[in-house]
Design an enzyme around this catalytic site. Structure first.
Site, PDB file in Angstrom:
ATOM      1  N   GLY A   6       0.811  -0.833   0.110  1.00  0.00           N
ATOM      2  CA  GLY A   6       0.044  -0.086  -0.375  1.00  0.00           C
ATOM      3  C   GLY A   6       0.824   1.345   0.042  1.00  0.00           C
ATOM      4  O   GLY A   6       0.976   2.283  -0.908  1.00  0.00           O
ATOM      5  N   ALA A   7       2.138   1.344   1.059  1.00  0.00           N
ATOM      6  CA  ALA A   7       2.766   2.148   1.248  1.00  0.00           C
ATOM      7  C   ALA A   7       3.876   2.048   1.375  1.00  0.00           C
ATOM      8  O   ALA A   7       3.982   0.622   2.180  1.00  0.00           O
ATOM      9  CB  ALA A   7       2.428   3.388   2.234  1.00  0.00           C
ATOM     10  N   MET A   8       4.921   2.308   1.694  1.00  0.00           N
ATOM     11  CA  MET A   8       6.581   2.398   2.489  1.00  0.00           C
ATOM     12  C   MET A   8       7.067   3.616   2.260  1.00  0.00           C
ATOM     13  O   MET A   8       7.023   4.680   2.095  1.00  0.00           O
ATOM     14  CB  MET A   8       7.513   2.063   1.390  1.00  0.00           C
ATOM     15  N   ASN A  23       9.379   4.982   3.094  1.00  0.00           N
ATOM     16  CA  ASN A  23      10.984   6.065   2.904  1.00  0.00           C
ATOM     17  C   ASN A  23      11.148   7.391   4.018  1.00  0.00           C
ATOM     18  O   ASN A  23      10.362   7.776   4.055  1.00  0.00           O
ATOM     19  CB  ASN A  23      11.175   6.262   1.859  1.00  0.00           C
ATOM     20  N   GLU A  64       2.109   5.941   7.577  1.00  0.00           N
ATOM     21  CA  GLU A  64       3.332   5.503   7.151  1.00  0.00           C
ATOM     22  C   GLU A  64       3.842   6.757   7.816  1.00  0.00           C
ATOM     23  O   GLU A  64       5.408   6.738   8.646  1.00  0.00           O
ATOM     24  CB  GLU A  64       3.288   6.271   5.954  1.00  0.00           C
ATOM     25  N   GLU A 106       5.251  -2.456  12.644  1.00  0.00           N
ATOM     26  CA  GLU A 106       4.262  -2.396  11.622  1.00  0.00           C
ATOM     27  C   GLU A 106       2.979  -2.342  12.636  1.00  0.00           C
ATOM     28  O   GLU A 106       1.602  -1.362  12.652  1.00  0.00           O
ATOM     29  CB  GLU A 106       4.041  -3.355  10.729  1.00  0.00           C
TER      30      GLU A 106
END
Length: 898
Positions: free
Chosen positions: A309-311, A313, A344, A366
């Site tokens: 879905g998203a990361m 960074n 995130e 997470e």
């Protein structure tokens, strides 16, 4: 001079690096202290994976890492070229080779401490002789080339089919940063990154830091981007994204914000949906953590083909284009986006600033971000009933996963980077977040927040273990959490609680106990805090007469506070969902529930009760037909959005069970066509009656599209598509059009092929191409199934992973599962090849989507054998077949129970 190994399968590199400190080689340990005796030799196997054992030894020797990375990107080549200049310290002069992780590139030259060096390189890591290095400071310069990736990991490249533009982005977790550059790719070797990039002059280049200058070269049409040194971070959260992105800018206080998307998607971006929750999240987290955002700027980059879905960074978060709607976003979609943004961003502090020592700590990263995202939405956003959403989605994912044969403790060993995502599931996210939520209730909100703040401040820019986190929480609350940690984090399984009570002739409670049970295979009884609610029916309303907070433990806990009170009509032992636990009703409460579910005034309570009833279906305690009849009789009067969404989801699942059973493979002799038609008619009726433009209208439409199968319903789909039939307030946007096209092809209704061809011409976007392929693959035609199975098994490289993922997930819908019997041998014969180097992402989708389950005794037997045959395969494959066998048996049991 270059020496390249080409004919070996295993490189036995003996590493005898000296350890520093008595615990530095242990999982979760930290370096530091006096030098100790050399460790026993460690053999590094020539695989794509890095072992925890090797990483711990390497961490004990190497420190103060600094990378200077120069990358040249181009539009047309399949390769990028680059140079990395690495500086680091060695605790002692090494006696065995130093290795740099580097996935399947081409090394042009290497210098060590200013001198040209020879090297040994298989396709996974570079090995350099120990005599090239000295104790203390060392430098390494590697020039190299590598192909761009097409599977969404490493440096991924895509050509936009609408514009012809090239876009690139990186995705590195857990062990793919070495697909961009050679380095020590492990989370506990944090480093500073200085980056410069040459790219086409009209591109944007985005990374961890904001560029400090750019220099255009008009002679060759390029621009040179220079980025300053970053703080010390792990390489898996470093990033490099590039392409002719559209950019929007804003600010959150003194933090500059940017949002990037492909130009072909720019018209669908509603910046308010992105910037508003971003600002709200920054305001909340800066206050909650008591520590200002540490990375200066914040970019969000929306990219295609993304595997997740998203990361998170650092300073440059990537999001899947899944979060972009080509029509009006529903409330659920806006809330889901806001939740992901908050998730995130929480990682910027918890995960990026303070990072796990090794991948066994991934769950905590997470779980914490998941919990914090819901907390932020509850405290700082315009969205309502957030914990109801958590219960209906995240927590149900956790409960489901925790009852599978593949359940596991929250905290467990991760021997290699290849195992990091094996248990990336509802335990990692949902159960972890749920137990953190109930820990907040156990410790108190203020103590929990203070413990988190102390932890982040104490370990900023460092790596930590679970013990570090739990210790800070315990200190803040002045509570020993050893027992809690053992029960909740190191033991698997889901407990069940039930309330037993007795009343006298005066209808007063004389005795009440809360009874806790555990599965035989996971017998741990746990302690936690819940709220016990006692209700009585008064007219048309179920009124709560008493709410009792209870901290229970062991098999039986007496509820003395209830004794002497009025005998209740209904008792619920987890009001407001404080606990992580399943519920069993006493007979009186169950009878009341079946008569009076709509009498409960609080939507969150009704949501939980509906879920408890559905649990009865999946636990083979309530016939599916009985649940369906109950839902069709009681749901129409429900006005709460979250409750309707949840029950419609259950009706869609019920429809799928009926469709599989009706295919006849189980041979029960029963026909469920009328049940299927009843669900279809019920959902259409509610869609017609829904308020124009309401969120409920969108929910009923999605439900209708999922269950439409009769000629009458499919004809309505055709008319909705053409505009001849219109529902006031409901826009049939491009995404809805594709859903209707797919349904028509799924049942080969009317001019389905011509409609597909026309829609392809209408929408030639990347997403349109993928949806057109799905619409073809979903057709119940042998030639179509064989075509796509041959592609998936024999030539998967012909398509991007994102495209094949859509195909595999769509190839055999519920009413076509029986067709898998014809291809079971072909599918199972293809599994061993997955175990020999195909990406874990591909093999996981293949095994979970194509395991030949058709809700029959024969498919159950086939999968029982398959899970035995594949038990020693890659964990993602072995796990998928175990789950497929269990789920196929569940379908058979549901069919037999009716």
């Amino acid at each position: 001079m270059m020496k390249l190994s080409t004919n070996r399968t295993v490189l036995a590199v003996i590493l005898s690096l000296a350890l520093m400190g008595c615990e530095s080689g242990a999982p979760g340990g930290k370096s530091g202290g006096a030098a100790a005796q050399p460790a026993q030799p460690v053999i590094r196997q020539a695989t794509a994976e890095l072992s925890q054992t090797y990483a711990a030894v390497r961490k004990s020797q190497i420190s103060e890492v600094d990378y200077k990375l120069s990358v040249s990107l181009n539009r047309d080549s399949e390769f990028f070229s680059a140079k990395v200049d690495a500086g680091f310290k060695l605790a002692l002069a090494p006696v065995s080779p130093i290795t740099l992780d580097f996935n399947q590139g081409e090394v042009d030259s290497i210098q060590v401490n200013g001198k040209s060096a020879t090297w040994d390189y298989d396709k996974w890591f570079i090995s350099l002789a120990p005599e090239l290095f000295t104790q203390g400071e060392n430098t390494l310069v590697v020039t190299y080339r590598r192909k761009y990736s097409t599977d969404g990991s490493g440096l991924h490249r895509i050509k936009d089919p609408e514009t012809g533009d090239i876009y690139m982005y990186t995705d590195f977790e857990p062990h793919d940063a070495n697909r961009l550059f050679p380095h020590f790719d492990q989370p506990n070797l944090k480093a500073s990154f200085t980056l410069d990039v040459v790219a086409p002059a009209h591109w944007q280049v985005i990374s961890t830091m904001r560029e400090e200058k750019t220099v255009e070269n008009t002679a060759d049409g390029t621009r040179h981007w220079y980025f300053p040194a970053s703080p010390k971070i792990s390489s898996y959260v470093f990033s490099l994204h590039a392409g002719p992105f559209q950019v929007w800018e804003d600010r959150a206080g003194d933090i500059p914000l940017r949002l990037f998307a492909r130009k072909s998607m720019a018209g669908y971006i509603k910046t308010e949906d992105w910037f508003k929750p971003t600002k709200q999240s920054f305001a909340f987290y800066n206050q909650y953590f008591g520590l200002k955002y540490p990375f200066g700027k914040y970019d969000q980059v929306i990219v295609p083909d993304f595997n997740a879905g998203a990361m998170e960074n650092v300073g440059a978060v990537t999001f899947s284009e899944y979060y972009v709607s080509r029509g009006e976003k529903s409330l659920a979609m806006r809330r889901r986006l806001a939740n992901t943004i908050a998730h995130e961003m929480a990682h910027m502090w918890f995960g990026d600033l303070v990072t796990m020592d090794w991948w066994n700590g991934l769950w905590l990263n997470e779980s914490f971000a998941t919990y914090m995202a819901f907390l932020e939405l509850d405290k700082a956003s315009e969205f309502k009933d957030i914990w109801d959403v958590f219960y209906a989605g995240t927590k149900q994912w956790a409960y489901y996963t925790d009852q599978l044969v593949t359940t596991h403790p929250i905290e467990l060993p991760v021997p290699t980077t290849g195992d990091a995502f094996t248990n990336f599931d509802g335990i990692t996210y949902g159960k972890g977040a749920s137990v953190l939520k109930q820990l907040g209730h156990l410790l108190g909100e203020d103590a929990f927040r203070q413990g988190v703040s102390n932890y982040l401040k104490k370990y900023a820019y460092q790596n930590t273990s679970l013990e570090d986190f739990i210790t800070e929480l315990g200190l803040a609350a002045n509570k020993n959490l050893d027992q809690w940690t053992r029960q909740w984090l190191y033991e698997a399984g889901l407990n069940t609680i039930a309330v037993n009570f007795e009343c006298d002739s005066q209808q007063k409670i004389t005795k009440m106990t809360l009874n806790q049970t555990a599965p035989e295979t996971y017998p741990t009884l746990r302690e936690q805090r819940v709220q016990l609610g006692l209700f009585r029916q008064v007219g048309d309303t179920m009124q709560r007469q008493q709410l009792i907070p209870v901290t229970y433990s062991g098999a039986v806990t007496s509820i003395d506070a209830a004794v002497g009170g009025a005998c209740p009509d209904f008792v619920y032992p987890n009001v407001d969902d404080w606990g992580y636990v399943k519920i069993t009703f006493d007979p009186r409460s169950l009878a009341t529930l079946k008569q009076s579910i709509n009498s409960f005034s609080r939507p969150g309570m009704r949501l939980m009760l509906w879920q408890n009833l559905w649990d009865g279906v999946t636990d083979i305690q309530l016939p599916l037909t009985e649940f369906t009849e109950f839902a069709l009789a009681n749901l129409s009067g429900e006005s709460d959005y979250n409750v309707v969404r949840q029950v419609v989801r259950h009706l869609r699942n019920a429809y799928d069970y009926y469709a599989e059973l009706n295919a006849g493979a189980l041979k029960t002799g029963k026909d469920y066509s009328e049940n299927m038609r009843a669900i279809e008619a019920f959902i259409w009726s509610n869609l017609e009656q829904a308020k124009a433009g309401s969120e409920l209208q969108k929910t009923w439409f999605d439900g209708f599209n999922a269950v439409a199968h009769t000629p009458d319903a499919l004809n309505k789909a055709v008319q909705l598509l053409s505009g001849k039939l219109q529902l006031k307030g409901l826009e049939i946007d491009q995404d809805k059009r594709w859903n209707l096209i797919i349904s028509l092809n799924r049942f080969q209704y009317g001019s389905y092929a011509q409609l597909l061809k026309a829609e392809q011409a209408r929408d030639n976007s990347d997403l349109g191409q993928k949806m057109a392929i799905v619409a073809e693959a979903v057709r119940p035609q042998k030639a179509v199934k064989e075509k796509w199975l041959n592609t998936i098994i024999d030539t998967p490289q012909a398509y991007k992973l994102s495209t094949l993922r859509n195909v595999m997930n769509s190839l055999f819908p519920s009413e076509q599962r029986y067709m898998m019997a014809d291809y079971s041998k072909r599918i199972l014969d293809g599994v061993p090849a997955l175990n020999k180097g195909v990406s874990p992402e591909f093999s996981s989708v293949y095994a979970s989507s194509l395991a030949p389950a058709s809700c029959s005794e024969s498919s159950v037997s086939l999968l029982e054998k398959a899970q035995t045959d594949f038990k020693d395969f890659h964990p993602t494959i072995a796990k998928a077949f175990k789950v497929a066998h269990q789920e196929d048996q569940r379908c058979v049991d549901i069919g037999r129970f009716m």
